[in-house]
Design a protein around this motif. Structure first.
Motif, PDB file in Angstrom:
ATOM      1  N   MET A   1       0.819  -1.210   0.000  1.00  0.00           N
ATOM      2  CA  MET A   1       0.000   0.000   0.000  1.00  0.00           C
ATOM      3  C   MET A   1       0.849   1.255   0.000  1.00  0.00           C
ATOM      4  O   MET A   1       0.451   2.296  -0.545  1.00  0.00           O
ATOM      5  CB  MET A   1      -0.940  -0.017   1.221  1.00  0.00           C
ATOM      6  CG  MET A   1      -2.084  -1.009   1.091  1.00  0.00           C
ATOM      7  SD  MET A   1      -3.275  -0.901   2.467  1.00  0.00           S
ATOM      8  CE  MET A   1      -2.329  -1.630   3.810  1.00  0.00           C
ATOM      9  N   ASP A   2       2.035   1.203   0.576  1.00  0.00           N
ATOM     10  CA  ASP A   2       2.908   2.386   0.649  1.00  0.00           C
ATOM     11  C   ASP A   2       3.722   2.587  -0.628  1.00  0.00           C
ATOM     12  O   ASP A   2       4.075   3.731  -0.980  1.00  0.00           O
ATOM     13  CB  ASP A   2       3.862   2.258   1.835  1.00  0.00           C
ATOM     14  CG  ASP A   2       3.142   2.334   3.166  1.00  0.00           C
ATOM     15  OD1 ASP A   2       1.997   2.869   3.185  1.00  0.00           O
ATOM     16  OD2 ASP A   2       3.688   1.833   4.171  1.00  0.00           O
ATOM     17  N   ASP A   3       4.010   1.515  -1.336  1.00  0.00           N
ATOM     18  CA  ASP A   3       4.886   1.609  -2.510  1.00  0.00           C
ATOM     19  C   ASP A   3       4.099   1.198  -3.756  1.00  0.00           C
ATOM     20  O   ASP A   3       3.717   0.036  -3.901  1.00  0.00           O
ATOM     21  CB  ASP A   3       6.098   0.695  -2.319  1.00  0.00           C
ATOM     22  CG  ASP A   3       7.175   0.914  -3.363  1.00  0.00           C
ATOM     23  OD1 ASP A   3       6.888   1.567  -4.396  1.00  0.00           O
ATOM     24  OD2 ASP A   3       8.296   0.422  -3.152  1.00  0.00           O
ATOM     25  N   PRO A   4       3.857   2.120  -4.680  1.00  0.00           N
ATOM     26  CA  PRO A   4       3.108   1.787  -5.896  1.00  0.00           C
ATOM     27  C   PRO A   4       3.773   0.685  -6.721  1.00  0.00           C
ATOM     28  O   PRO A   4       3.088  -0.093  -7.391  1.00  0.00           O
ATOM     29  CB  PRO A   4       3.064   3.115  -6.674  1.00  0.00           C
ATOM     30  CG  PRO A   4       3.213   4.163  -5.634  1.00  0.00           C
ATOM     31  CD  PRO A   4       4.135   3.566  -4.601  1.00  0.00           C
ATOM     32  N   ALA A   5       5.124   0.615  -6.661  1.00  0.00           N
ATOM     33  CA  ALA A   5       5.810  -0.426  -7.425  1.00  0.00           C
ATOM     34  C   ALA A   5       5.472  -1.822  -6.883  1.00  0.00           C
ATOM     35  O   ALA A   5       5.348  -2.783  -7.646  1.00  0.00           O
ATOM     36  CB  ALA A   5       7.318  -0.182  -7.391  1.00  0.00           C
ATOM     37  N   LEU A   6       5.293  -1.911  -5.569  1.00  0.00           N
ATOM     38  CA  LEU A   6       4.911  -3.198  -4.974  1.00  0.00           C
ATOM     39  C   LEU A   6       3.414  -3.482  -5.143  1.00  0.00           C
ATOM     40  O   LEU A   6       3.001  -4.637  -5.221  1.00  0.00           O
ATOM     41  CB  LEU A   6       5.272  -3.209  -3.486  1.00  0.00           C
ATOM     42  CG  LEU A   6       6.766  -3.069  -3.163  1.00  0.00           C
ATOM     43  CD1 LEU A   6       6.979  -3.110  -1.648  1.00  0.00           C
ATOM     44  CD2 LEU A   6       7.563  -4.158  -3.854  1.00  0.00           C
ATOM     45  N   THR A   7       2.621  -2.420  -5.224  1.00  0.00           N
ATOM     46  CA  THR A   7       1.193  -2.611  -5.449  1.00  0.00           C
ATOM     47  C   THR A   7       0.956  -3.291  -6.794  1.00  0.00           C
ATOM     48  O   THR A   7       0.054  -4.132  -6.946  1.00  0.00           O
ATOM     49  CB  THR A   7       0.465  -1.256  -5.415  1.00  0.00           C
ATOM     50  OG1 THR A   7       0.723  -0.605  -4.172  1.00  0.00           O
ATOM     51  CG2 THR A   7      -1.029  -1.430  -5.594  1.00  0.00           C
ATOM     52  N   ALA A   8       1.777  -2.979  -7.767  1.00  0.00           N
ATOM     53  CA  ALA A   8       1.629  -3.565  -9.097  1.00  0.00           C
ATOM     54  C   ALA A   8       1.882  -5.077  -9.074  1.00  0.00           C
ATOM     55  O   ALA A   8       1.360  -5.825  -9.904  1.00  0.00           O
ATOM     56  CB  ALA A   8       2.578  -2.875 -10.086  1.00  0.00           C
ATOM     57  N   VAL A   9       2.677  -5.534  -8.099  1.00  0.00           N
ATOM     58  CA  VAL A   9       2.948  -6.975  -7.998  1.00  0.00           C
ATOM     59  C   VAL A   9       1.677  -7.746  -7.643  1.00  0.00           C
ATOM     60  O   VAL A   9       1.481  -8.885  -8.076  1.00  0.00           O
ATOM     61  CB  VAL A   9       4.048  -7.228  -6.953  1.00  0.00           C
ATOM     62  CG1 VAL A   9       4.291  -8.721  -6.773  1.00  0.00           C
ATOM     63  CG2 VAL A   9       5.336  -6.530  -7.359  1.00  0.00           C
ATOM     64  N   LEU A  10       0.775  -7.126  -6.894  1.00  0.00           N
ATOM     65  CA  LEU A  10      -0.452  -7.796  -6.455  1.00  0.00           C
ATOM     66  C   LEU A  10      -1.631  -7.521  -7.395  1.00  0.00           C
ATOM     67  O   LEU A  10      -2.766  -7.888  -7.081  1.00  0.00           O
ATOM     68  CB  LEU A  10      -0.813  -7.326  -5.037  1.00  0.00           C
ATOM     69  CG  LEU A  10       0.232  -7.627  -3.962  1.00  0.00           C
ATOM     70  CD1 LEU A  10      -0.227  -7.082  -2.612  1.00  0.00           C
ATOM     71  CD2 LEU A  10       0.495  -9.115  -3.872  1.00  0.00           C
ATOM     72  N   ASP A  11      -1.354  -6.913  -8.506  1.00  0.00           N
ATOM     73  CA  ASP A  11      -2.411  -6.615  -9.477  1.00  0.00           C
ATOM     74  C   ASP A  11      -2.694  -7.878 -10.297  1.00  0.00           C
ATOM     75  O   ASP A  11      -2.093  -8.107 -11.356  1.00  0.00           O
ATOM     76  CB  ASP A  11      -1.981  -5.459 -10.376  1.00  0.00           C
ATOM     77  CG  ASP A  11      -3.102  -5.021 -11.312  1.00  0.00           C
ATOM     78  OD1 ASP A  11      -4.210  -5.619 -11.239  1.00  0.00           O
ATOM     79  OD2 ASP A  11      -2.877  -4.091 -12.100  1.00  0.00           O
TER      80      ASP A  11
END
Length: 254
Positions: free
Chosen positions: A140-150
């Motif tokens: 939730m804090d890092d958009p780059a990591l959010t993309a991993v859960l997309d």
């Protein structure tokens, strides 16, 4: 000088001479041995009644015709009397005692191990939940990591994905407390009913429907997912303002 036959003048002397010729001495021969006694068979004395069997008595009327025999206890080499129980019977009794002891010991061990096993499971679930929540916070804090859960089937904006991650954290948190025994199924149902009132949570639930299809149908999480599906459907179909009474809490599993 001619030898005179003295046996004619003294008959007793002649009898003694005849006895000596028969192989007897003058001392062993009876005083009045005759020719008839020399030829007679030896006399047999009657049996000694004093040496009779123990069961015979002085009176013939009380004698037992058949001697009574009684078994004599066997005496092993160590001097102890044999009890009459063979080794097979003793071994069988020992095996039964050992089996009963093992069964009691296993039951006692199981009763002690059951609470310890539940405690280890709670510890493992708590550690798993903490790690899952930490990963969600980072995503939730890092958009780059959010993309991993997309992994959604449709295009979801970034901000909406962050909302879905938070909705997932709320749902997983409620399941965690239920799994460790801190919340009954009825209490879990009440918490999920509150979550289902929120439209963002309903959108998250619909967007992740295909995620739950990968769960084993026999798993607890799959059953709880079906329960949530029915609850959201009832909330959607209900036109009552008293949403907190919508649905029927399930029975506690045995």
């Amino acid at each position: 000088m001619p030898v005179q036959d003295t046996s004619r003048r003294n008959p007793r002397c002649g009898e003694r001479l005849l006895a000596a010729r028969a192989g007897q001495t003058m001392d062993m021969a009876p005083d009045r041995a005759t020719l008839a006694s020399l030829r007679a068979p030896p006399l047999r004395l009657p049996a000694d009644r004093s040496r009779s069997a123990p069961w015979e008595t002085a009176s013939a009327a009380h004698r037992s015709p058949v001697p009574v025999t009684r078994p004599t206890p066997r005496r092993p080499a160590d001097g102890r009397l044999d009890s009459g129980v063979d080794m097979a019977t003793q071994s069988s009794g020992v095996r039964r005692i050992v089996s009963a002891f093992k069964a009691g010991f296993a039951a006692a061990t199981e009763s002690v191990a059951a609470p310890a096993s539940r405690h280890r499971r709670r510890v493992a679930l708590t550690e798993q939940h903490r790690l899952h929540f930490d990963l969600l916070c980072k995503a939730m804090d890092d958009p780059a990591l959010t993309a991993v859960l997309d992994t959604y089937e449709t295009e979801i904006p970034l901000d909406k994905q962050r909302q879905f991650l938070f909705a997932n954290a709320l749902y997983i948190n409620a399941l965690h407390f239920h799994r460790i025994g801190a919340m009954s199924r009825g209490e879990l149902y009440g918490h999920l009913r509150v979550m289902g009132q929120n439209q963002v949570f309903r959108d998250y639930w619909e967007a992740t429907r295909h995620h739950r299809k990968s769960l084993p149908v026999t798993s607890e999480e799959y059953a709880l997912g079906l329960m949530m599906d029915d609850l959201i459907q009832e909330l959607t179909d209900s036109d009552s303002d008293e949403w907190w009474v919508v649905g029927e809490p399930p029975d506690e599993p045995e």
